[in-house]
Design a protein around this motif. Structure first.
Motif: not given
Length: 445
Positions: A291-293, A300-301, A324-328
């Motif tokens: 869920i975003g990392g 938060i985003i 964040g979409i790719f959990n980084v």
């Protein structure tokens, strides 16, 4: 607050440093990463074999043929994952000692197979000359880990003592290495053969059953519980707050347990049996990191784009959003910042704990199915990773609900940051306006 943070830092930093530099934990982590692409390959075929609509578009005969055709993809990867971990342990541990890593990996595998019974109890008695596949998967994981480490330790000590055959300089390197490894390999495998023989005189019959019942089952039972999982999440979040990669440090300790739980779920899933565990490697990754990392920073985003006015926060959101979409989430962790920021300590710690507990009980009460054990890359976006991990759309919906929970928890704290940033930005703008007015007045003179 400062005293509390200082005390926590004094405890955590030395512990994290020791764990992060531990040779065996690093080797175990690397060994599991060696098996990662192979298990991902097998997992994709598990998903294909269990797509919910297949029985609607294929006849029973064709469906059985399709599943039989792709079963080797699973059997040759997922169901024998312990073999890859054993090879990885031998290889990376040998490499860390600067001895021949290839022979180390092969030796570890041979030692593991020597300890493994080549027999299977069938309906008509014991069948010899076969290896039960469960011994190469979840049930043999801890035997494989102990064997990989101890076999390599014996092997490298013999080499470092100089008990090797040294060939003349003109001999080809491959031949020279083979002869150099001959004595260390012979002595090491002899030790493991004696261990195998000794266990045949015990009530367990073999070391596999001994390790499984005495070590693996209690550890797996401990690691599959909610309290242990929450403590692990607390440590992950606390370490990240101080700028340490909590995921790597904690995972290096608990990955053997979580991966074993995943394999046991996968074996049950393929047999059509009830899944025995909720907490697995996929549970930790899909419903926290997914869920975003780490820290579920996708929430938060969402807060930034929907509820803030600060230009600085908006720019951070634009930078962190696509990653964040790719959990980084490193752009968010170091850009907000989260590291050493006392304002966000409470939501940073609390939100993952609440979401993990919520997800656990939702699965425990049967509202959402637990993860099947299928390996899902941690970079798969939210909703899709939840569906893949649980083989159900409900897994994706649970992720979206978790995102909403995280967003609500973070909102008041993000609003506080927003006010601070807006105040700072207004002061800067006022100073710029004064400078412009002074410049205008000076130019008029």
């Amino acid at each position: 607050m400062k005293n509390l943070m200082g005390s926590f830092e004094k405890i955590m930093m030395p512990l994290a440093s020791k764990l992060g530099s531990n040779r065996y934990l690093n080797v175990i982590r690397d060994a599991f990463m060696l098996s990662f692409p192979l298990t991902i390959f097998g997992s994709m075929f598990v998903v294909l074999a269990n797509l919910p609509f297949l029985d609607k578009i294929l006849s029973e005969k064709n469906l059985n043929f399709f599943r039989a055709a792709i079963t080797p993809a699973m059997e040759g990867t997922l169901l024998i994952a312990t073999l890859f971990v054993v090879i990885g342990l031998g290889y990376y541990l040998s490499k860390s000692y600067k001895v021949d890593a290839l022979f180390g990996g092969a030796l570890a595998l041979a030692a593991f197979l020597i300890l493994t019974p080549f027999s299977l109890e069938g309906a008509d008695g014991i069948i010899y000359g076969v290896i039960p596949i469960e011994r190469l998967g979840a049930k043999g994981m801890f035997v494989g880990m102990f064997t990989g480490i101890f076999a390599t330790e014996i092997y490298r000590k013999i080499i470092q003592k100089g008990w090797t055959i040294k060939m003349p300089d003109g001999v080809p390197p491959a031949v020279s290495k083979s002869f150099s490894a001959l004595i260390p390999v012979f002595l090491t495998l002899t030790i493991f053969l004696l261990i195998r023989i000794w266990f045949t005189y015990t009530t367990f019959g073999n070391i596999h059953d001994f390790i499984y019942n005495v070590v693996q089952k209690p550890l797996v039972a401990l690691g599959s519980g909610l309290p242990t999982t929450l403590i692990a999440v607390l440590f992950i979040q606390g370490l990240w707050f101080f700028g340490l990669h909590g995921q790597i440090i904690v995972n290096s300790v608990l990955d053997p347990i979580w991966n074993t739980l995943s394999l046991e779920n996968l074996e049950a899933f393929q047999k059509g049996a009830q899944l025995p565990h909720i907490v697995t490697k996929q549970f930790i990754e899909t419903f926290t990191v997914g869920i975003g990392g780490t820290g579920m920073t996708l929430g938060i985003i969402v807060c930034i784009f929907m509820f803030t006015k600060s230009r600085q926060l908006k720019e951070i959101g634009k930078l962190a959003g696509p990653a964040g979409i790719f959990n980084v989430n490193e752009p968010m962790i170091f850009g907000l910042p989260i590291v050493m920021n006392p304002i966000i300590l409470i939501p940073w710690i609390i939100s993952p704990i609440i979401v993990v507990a919520f997800s656990y009980f939702v699965m425990k009460f049967g509202i959402v199915p637990p993860p099947t054990g299928v390996a899902v890359p941690w970079t798969v976006p939210i909703f899709f990773s939840g569906m893949l991990a649980t083989n159900s759309m409900l897994g994706g919906i649970l992720q979206l609900v978790n995102l909403a929970i995280v967003t609500v928890i973070w909102l008041p704290f993000v609003k506080i940051l927003d006010k601070q940033y807006c105040s700072t930005e207004n002061i800067v703008l006022e100073d710029l306006d004064v400078d412009v007015d002074l410049k205008t007045e000076f130019d008029s003179l």
